[in-house]
Design a protein around this motif. Structure first.
Motif, PDB file in Angstrom:
ATOM      1  N   PRO A   1      -7.032  69.755   3.263  1.00 12.28           N
ATOM      2  CA  PRO A   1      -8.234  70.576   3.061  1.00 12.28           C
ATOM      3  C   PRO A   1      -9.365  70.061   3.949  1.00 12.28           C
ATOM      4  O   PRO A   1      -9.623  68.853   3.998  1.00 12.28           O
ATOM      5  CB  PRO A   1      -8.548  70.369   1.567  1.00 12.28           C
ATOM      6  CG  PRO A   1      -7.224  70.058   0.959  1.00 12.28           C
ATOM      7  CD  PRO A   1      -6.483  69.246   1.998  1.00 12.28           C
TER       8      PRO A   1
ATOM      9  N   ASN B   1     -13.177  71.134   6.479  1.00 10.76           N
ATOM     10  CA  ASN B   1     -14.218  72.080   6.873  1.00 10.76           C
ATOM     11  C   ASN B   1     -14.565  71.824   8.325  1.00 10.76           C
ATOM     12  O   ASN B   1     -14.010  70.948   8.977  1.00 10.76           O
ATOM     13  CB  ASN B   1     -15.446  71.983   5.965  1.00 10.76           C
ATOM     14  CG  ASN B   1     -16.065  70.591   5.968  1.00 10.76           C
ATOM     15  OD1 ASN B   1     -15.792  69.774   6.842  1.00 10.76           O
ATOM     16  ND2 ASN B   1     -16.904  70.317   4.988  1.00 10.76           N
TER      17      ASN B   1
ATOM     18  N   GLN C   1      -1.034  81.524  -0.902  1.00 11.55           N
ATOM     19  CA  GLN C   1      -2.369  81.409  -1.488  1.00 11.55           C
ATOM     20  C   GLN C   1      -3.304  80.736  -0.477  1.00 11.55           C
ATOM     21  O   GLN C   1      -2.905  79.779   0.189  1.00 11.55           O
ATOM     22  CB  GLN C   1      -2.326  80.570  -2.777  1.00 11.55           C
ATOM     23  CG  GLN C   1      -1.402  81.109  -3.857  1.00 11.55           C
ATOM     24  CD  GLN C   1      -1.933  82.375  -4.485  1.00 11.55           C
ATOM     25  OE1 GLN C   1      -3.147  82.547  -4.637  1.00 11.55           O
ATOM     26  NE2 GLN C   1      -1.027  83.281  -4.864  1.00 11.55           N
TER      27      GLN C   1
ATOM     28  N   THR D   1      -7.026  78.948  -0.388  1.00 12.30           N
ATOM     29  CA  THR D   1      -8.123  78.424  -1.204  1.00 12.30           C
ATOM     30  C   THR D   1      -9.319  78.144  -0.316  1.00 12.30           C
ATOM     31  O   THR D   1      -9.234  77.366   0.640  1.00 12.30           O
ATOM     32  CB  THR D   1      -7.707  77.138  -1.936  1.00 12.30           C
ATOM     33  OG1 THR D   1      -6.604  77.440  -2.806  1.00 12.30           O
ATOM     34  CG2 THR D   1      -8.862  76.586  -2.767  1.00 12.30           C
TER      35      THR D   1
ATOM     36  N   ASN E   1     -13.307  76.996  -0.657  1.00 11.84           N
ATOM     37  CA  ASN E   1     -14.357  76.466  -1.549  1.00 11.84           C
ATOM     38  C   ASN E   1     -13.907  76.496  -3.004  1.00 11.84           C
ATOM     39  O   ASN E   1     -14.642  76.933  -3.903  1.00 11.84           O
ATOM     40  CB  ASN E   1     -15.655  77.248  -1.367  1.00 11.84           C
ATOM     41  CG  ASN E   1     -16.194  77.146   0.045  1.00 11.84           C
ATOM     42  OD1 ASN E   1     -15.974  76.156   0.733  1.00 11.84           O
ATOM     43  ND2 ASN E   1     -16.900  78.183   0.480  1.00 11.84           N
ATOM     44  N   ASN E   2     -12.657  76.067  -3.231  1.00 14.11           N
ATOM     45  CA  ASN E   2     -12.067  75.945  -4.570  1.00 14.11           C
ATOM     46  C   ASN E   2     -11.785  77.279  -5.252  1.00 14.11           C
ATOM     47  O   ASN E   2     -11.489  77.310  -6.452  1.00 14.11           O
ATOM     48  CB  ASN E   2     -12.956  75.087  -5.485  1.00 14.11           C
ATOM     49  CG  ASN E   2     -13.089  73.658  -4.985  1.00 14.11           C
ATOM     50  OD1 ASN E   2     -12.106  73.044  -4.560  1.00 14.11           O
ATOM     51  ND2 ASN E   2     -14.305  73.137  -5.013  1.00 14.11           N
ATOM     52  N   ILE E   3     -11.883  78.379  -4.507  1.00 14.36           N
ATOM     53  CA  ILE E   3     -11.528  79.692  -5.046  1.00 14.36           C
ATOM     54  C   ILE E   3     -10.226  80.124  -4.384  1.00 14.36           C
ATOM     55  O   ILE E   3     -10.125  80.187  -3.161  1.00 14.36           O
ATOM     56  CB  ILE E   3     -12.628  80.738  -4.791  1.00 14.36           C
ATOM     57  CG1 ILE E   3     -13.950  80.282  -5.407  1.00 14.36           C
ATOM     58  CG2 ILE E   3     -12.218  82.096  -5.367  1.00 14.36           C
ATOM     59  CD1 ILE E   3     -15.113  81.203  -5.073  1.00 14.36           C
ATOM     60  N   LYS E   4      -9.216  80.433  -5.218  1.00 13.67           N
ATOM     61  CA  LYS E   4      -7.887  80.742  -4.700  1.00 13.67           C
ATOM     62  C   LYS E   4      -7.684  82.250  -4.614  1.00 13.67           C
ATOM     63  O   LYS E   4      -7.968  82.988  -5.551  1.00 13.67           O
ATOM     64  CB  LYS E   4      -6.828  80.117  -5.597  1.00 13.67           C
ATOM     65  CG  LYS E   4      -5.390  80.308  -5.107  1.00 13.67           C
ATOM     66  CD  LYS E   4      -4.396  79.617  -6.009  1.00 13.67           C
ATOM     67  CE  LYS E   4      -4.521  78.108  -5.909  1.00 13.67           C
ATOM     68  NZ  LYS E   4      -3.416  77.421  -6.627  1.00 13.67           N
TER      69      LYS E   4
ATOM     70  N   ASP F   1     -17.519  75.598   5.037  1.00 14.75           N
ATOM     71  CA  ASP F   1     -16.500  76.053   4.091  1.00 14.75           C
ATOM     72  C   ASP F   1     -15.302  75.110   4.154  1.00 14.75           C
ATOM     73  O   ASP F   1     -14.902  74.669   5.231  1.00 14.75           O
ATOM     74  CB  ASP F   1     -16.025  77.468   4.440  1.00 14.75           C
ATOM     75  CG  ASP F   1     -16.979  78.550   3.969  1.00 14.75           C
ATOM     76  OD1 ASP F   1     -17.866  78.235   3.153  1.00 14.75           O
ATOM     77  OD2 ASP F   1     -16.834  79.708   4.412  1.00 14.75           O
ATOM     78  N   THR F   2     -14.714  74.817   2.990  1.00 19.15           N
ATOM     79  CA  THR F   2     -13.502  74.003   2.910  1.00 19.15           C
ATOM     80  C   THR F   2     -12.340  74.915   2.535  1.00 19.15           C
ATOM     81  O   THR F   2     -12.478  75.762   1.645  1.00 19.15           O
ATOM     82  CB  THR F   2     -13.655  72.899   1.851  1.00 19.15           C
ATOM     83  OG1 THR F   2     -14.762  72.058   2.210  1.00 19.15           O
ATOM     84  CG2 THR F   2     -12.392  72.066   1.755  1.00 19.15           C
ATOM     85  N   HIS F   3     -11.210  74.755   3.210  1.00 16.18           N
ATOM     86  CA  HIS F   3     -10.095  75.657   2.920  1.00 16.18           C
ATOM     87  C   HIS F   3      -8.756  74.995   3.177  1.00 16.18           C
ATOM     88  O   HIS F   3      -8.647  73.990   3.875  1.00 16.18           O
ATOM     89  CB  HIS F   3     -10.220  76.931   3.771  1.00 16.18           C
ATOM     90  CG  HIS F   3      -9.690  76.781   5.169  1.00 16.18           C
ATOM     91  ND1 HIS F   3      -8.580  77.476   5.624  1.00 16.18           N
ATOM     92  CD2 HIS F   3     -10.094  76.004   6.197  1.00 16.18           C
ATOM     93  CE1 HIS F   3      -8.337  77.140   6.879  1.00 16.18           C
ATOM     94  NE2 HIS F   3      -9.238  76.261   7.258  1.00 16.18           N
TER      95      HIS F   3
ATOM     96  N   GLU G   1      -1.542  77.488   0.749  1.00 15.88           N
ATOM     97  CA  GLU G   1      -0.292  77.153   0.071  1.00 15.88           C
ATOM     98  C   GLU G   1       0.697  78.248   0.466  1.00 15.88           C
ATOM     99  O   GLU G   1       0.546  79.404   0.062  1.00 15.88           O
ATOM    100  CB  GLU G   1      -0.482  77.109  -1.445  1.00 15.88           C
ATOM    101  CG  GLU G   1      -1.439  76.016  -1.907  1.00 15.88           C
ATOM    102  CD  GLU G   1      -1.760  76.141  -3.382  1.00 15.88           C
ATOM    103  OE1 GLU G   1      -0.906  75.737  -4.206  1.00 15.88           O
ATOM    104  OE2 GLU G   1      -2.844  76.657  -3.707  1.00 15.88           O
TER     105      GLU G   1
END
Length: 286
Positions: free
Chosen positions: A24, A26, A41, A43, A45-48, A63-65, A68
């Motif tokens: 993960p 940014n 999937q 993800t 910013n912790n939203i999947k 943004d962090t991403h 999966e």
């Protein structure tokens, strides 16, 4: 992985994975991700969010991403370096590029997930994506100009779709469609035109009296409309001082100030120094 560069103004990477091999992370640039094939999937910013073939994602700075991967996937990444926003870049509509980016940069809650609302726009973006990749490979005469304009068009279409998502409810996204959000969205989209952010214009647009919209805005935000517009413009000035080589006079003109001295006076009230001093300070810091 294939890597393509356009003199570092714009970078394209292509990846194929059975399993996502990157931690993960940014970055300090914008990134458009095209899902060429596969599903799984994504993800942000912790939203999947689920992803599938032909989805398009936009990542903003910080943004962090991570992905999966459920089925072998291929992605193409268009990455925009800060040189894209520099006045050294010979884009015919550089000023409008900046306006589109700033609409995204200063939204407090950019919607993650697939950014396309309209399927006809999805088709358009993918067609332009193919043009960009073909121009990269061939490098024929004028390929740089063609790519720059193509990317500008892609970004415009994405901004249009994201803006629309802010005003509608989607099955996967919960959006606050309150009147204040509509007013704030209007200000952000039209901050470059003083006439469109005047109280009388907005009162007519939102079917309110001038006194009603003024008191409502103050009650909800704690600021007057004029204060909010000014603070928002100062964010844009700060961003342009950091990321472009526009002169102070050019920035003043772009943001609707009568002249450089007017902008300087306002900027000093917010930052306790002139725009020139602020830019010089940034140069030393960086």
């Amino acid at each position: 992985m294939n890597r393509y560069t356009l003199h570092e103004i714009f970078v394209a990477h292509q990846y194929s994975f059975d399993k996502w091999e990157v931690e993960p992370h940014n970055h300090n640039y914008f990134e458009i991700i095209f899902v060429e094939e596969g599903n799984g999937q994504h993800t942000i910013n912790n939203i999947k969010f689920p992803y599938k073939q032909n989805d398009v994602f936009l990542l903003a700075p910080e943004d962090t991403h991570f992905f999966e991967i459920e089925k072998h996937s291929t992605f193409t990444h268009f990455k925009f370096t800060e040189l894209l926003f520099s006045s050294k870049v010979n884009l015919p509509d550089r000023k409008y590029w900046l306006q589109r980016i700033e609409q995204l940069l200063h939204r407090p809650n950019i919607i993650p997930g697939d950014v396309i609302t309209y399927e006809e726009d999805r088709t358009l973006i993918w067609d332009i994506h193919k043009v960009v990749m073909k121009e990269f490979e061939n490098e024929k005469i004028y390929y740089q100009e063609i790519i720059s304009n193509a990317i500008s068009t892609i970004l415009s279409v994405i901004v249009r779709n994201i803006s629309d998502k802010f005003n509608h409810t989607d099955n996967n996204v919960i959006i606050n469609d309150s009147r204040i959000d509509q007013i704030l969205n209007h200000i952000r989209q039209n901050v470059y035109d003083n006439n469109l952010t005047k109280i009388n214009y907005m009162a007519d647009k939102f079917n309110m009296s001038q006194s009603s919209i003024s008191s409502y805005f103050k009650k909800v935000t704690g600021e007057s409309i004029h204060q909010y517009v000014t603070k928002y413009k100062m964010k844009l000035v700060e961003y342009r001082l950091l990321h472009t080589e526009f002169t102070i006079a050019e920035i003043a003109y772009q943001l609707g100030y009568t002249d450089e001295s007017h902008l300087t006076k306002t900027f000093k009230k917010h930052f306790s120094m002139s725009p020139k001093q602020y830019r010089k300070k940034l140069a030393v810091t960086n």
